[in-house]
Design a protein around this motif. Structure first.
Motif, short mmCIF file in Angstrom:
data_model
loop_
_atom_site.label_atom_id
_atom_site.label_comp_id
_atom_site.label_asym_id
_atom_site.label_seq_id
_atom_site.Cartn_x
_atom_site.Cartn_y
_atom_site.Cartn_z
N ILE A 168 0.85 -1.18 0.00
CA ILE A 168 0.00 0.00 0.00
C ILE A 168 0.89 1.23 0.00
N LEU A 169 0.39 2.27 -0.61
CA LEU A 169 1.01 3.59 -0.53
C LEU A 169 -0.03 4.52 0.08
N PHE A 170 0.41 5.29 1.05
CA PHE A 170 -0.47 6.25 1.71
C PHE A 170 0.32 7.54 1.82
N SER A 171 -0.18 8.58 1.17
CA SER A 171 0.53 9.85 1.14
C SER A 171 -0.49 10.98 1.22
N TYR A 172 -0.20 11.97 2.05
CA TYR A 172 -1.08 13.13 2.15
C TYR A 172 -0.30 14.33 2.63
N PHE A 226 3.29 13.72 4.38
CA PHE A 226 3.54 12.46 5.09
C PHE A 226 3.27 11.33 4.11
N SER A 227 4.16 10.35 4.09
CA SER A 227 3.92 9.22 3.20
C SER A 227 4.63 7.97 3.72
N THR A 228 4.08 6.83 3.34
CA THR A 228 4.67 5.56 3.71
C THR A 228 4.29 4.50 2.70
N LYS A 229 5.11 3.48 2.64
CA LYS A 229 4.85 2.31 1.80
C LYS A 229 4.99 1.10 2.71
N ILE A 230 3.95 0.28 2.77
CA ILE A 230 3.95 -0.90 3.64
C ILE A 230 3.61 -2.12 2.80
N ASP A 231 4.42 -3.15 2.91
CA ASP A 231 4.13 -4.41 2.23
C ASP A 231 2.96 -5.12 2.91
N ALA A 232 2.07 -5.67 2.10
CA ALA A 232 0.95 -6.46 2.62
C ALA A 232 1.43 -7.90 2.82
N LYS A 233 0.94 -8.54 3.87
CA LYS A 233 1.35 -9.91 4.15
C LYS A 233 0.68 -10.91 3.22
N THR A 234 -0.49 -10.54 2.70
CA THR A 234 -1.22 -11.41 1.79
C THR A 234 -1.66 -10.62 0.57
N LEU A 235 -1.95 -11.33 -0.52
CA LEU A 235 -2.32 -10.68 -1.78
C LEU A 235 -3.84 -10.52 -1.89
N ASP A 236 -4.44 -9.91 -0.88
CA ASP A 236 -5.89 -9.71 -0.90
C ASP A 236 -6.24 -8.44 -0.12
N ALA A 237 -7.54 -8.15 -0.07
CA ALA A 237 -7.99 -6.94 0.62
C ALA A 237 -7.67 -6.99 2.11
N LYS A 238 -7.74 -8.15 2.71
CA LYS A 238 -7.42 -8.27 4.14
C LYS A 238 -5.97 -7.88 4.40
N GLY A 239 -5.05 -8.32 3.53
CA GLY A 239 -3.65 -7.94 3.66
C GLY A 239 -3.46 -6.44 3.49
N GLY A 240 -4.19 -5.85 2.55
CA GLY A 240 -4.12 -4.41 2.35
C GLY A 240 -4.65 -3.64 3.54
N ALA A 241 -5.76 -4.11 4.11
CA ALA A 241 -6.36 -3.44 5.27
C ALA A 241 -5.40 -3.48 6.46
N GLU A 242 -4.75 -4.62 6.65
CA GLU A 242 -3.79 -4.73 7.74
C GLU A 242 -2.60 -3.79 7.51
N ALA A 243 -2.13 -3.71 6.29
CA ALA A 243 -1.02 -2.80 5.97
C ALA A 243 -1.44 -1.35 6.23
N TYR A 244 -2.67 -0.99 5.89
CA TYR A 244 -3.15 0.37 6.16
C TYR A 244 -3.22 0.66 7.64
N ARG A 245 -3.57 -0.33 8.43
CA ARG A 245 -3.61 -0.13 9.89
C ARG A 245 -2.22 0.27 10.39
N PHE A 246 -1.18 -0.43 9.92
CA PHE A 246 0.19 -0.08 10.30
C PHE A 246 0.56 1.31 9.78
N ALA A 247 0.14 1.62 8.57
CA ALA A 247 0.44 2.93 7.99
C ALA A 247 -0.20 4.05 8.80
N PHE A 248 -1.48 3.88 9.17
CA PHE A 248 -2.16 4.90 9.98
C PHE A 248 -1.42 5.12 11.29
N GLU A 249 -1.06 4.04 11.95
CA GLU A 249 -0.37 4.18 13.24
C GLU A 249 0.95 4.94 13.07
N GLU A 250 1.71 4.58 12.04
CA GLU A 250 3.00 5.24 11.79
C GLU A 250 2.84 6.72 11.48
#
Length: 86
Positions: A26-30, A48-72
């Protein structure tokens, strides 16, 4: 607009999950802008921006990566706002 002295504006630049072969990330930048409501002057801005690798190749993996991105990024936002608002 708000009746407060300042408004924090958020401009989202990237909020996507990307897939490349056997990986996903995921990429999250604002941009945050602190604006004086009386003069409409921008008092401070920061990207602010970050790139986080998803653990799985699906929406659940992306959602988890976004959770880490939001916290960071929100932790970094807090530090920046504390410095700007002194």
């Amino acid at each position: 607009r708000s009746k407060s002295d300042f408004v924090l504006e958020v401009h989202i630049e990237d909020f996507m999950q990307y897939f490349q072969k056997e990986r996903s990330f995921i990429l999250f930048s604002y941009v945050l802008a602190l604006v004086d409501t009386k003069t409409n002057a921008v008092m401070a801005t920061k990207t602010f921006s970050t790139k986080i690798d998803a653990k799985t190749l699906d929406a659940k993996g992306g959602a988890e990566a976004y959770r880490f991105a939001f916290e960071e990024l929100f932790a970094k936002n807090t530090i920046w706002l504390n410095e700007v608002c002194k």
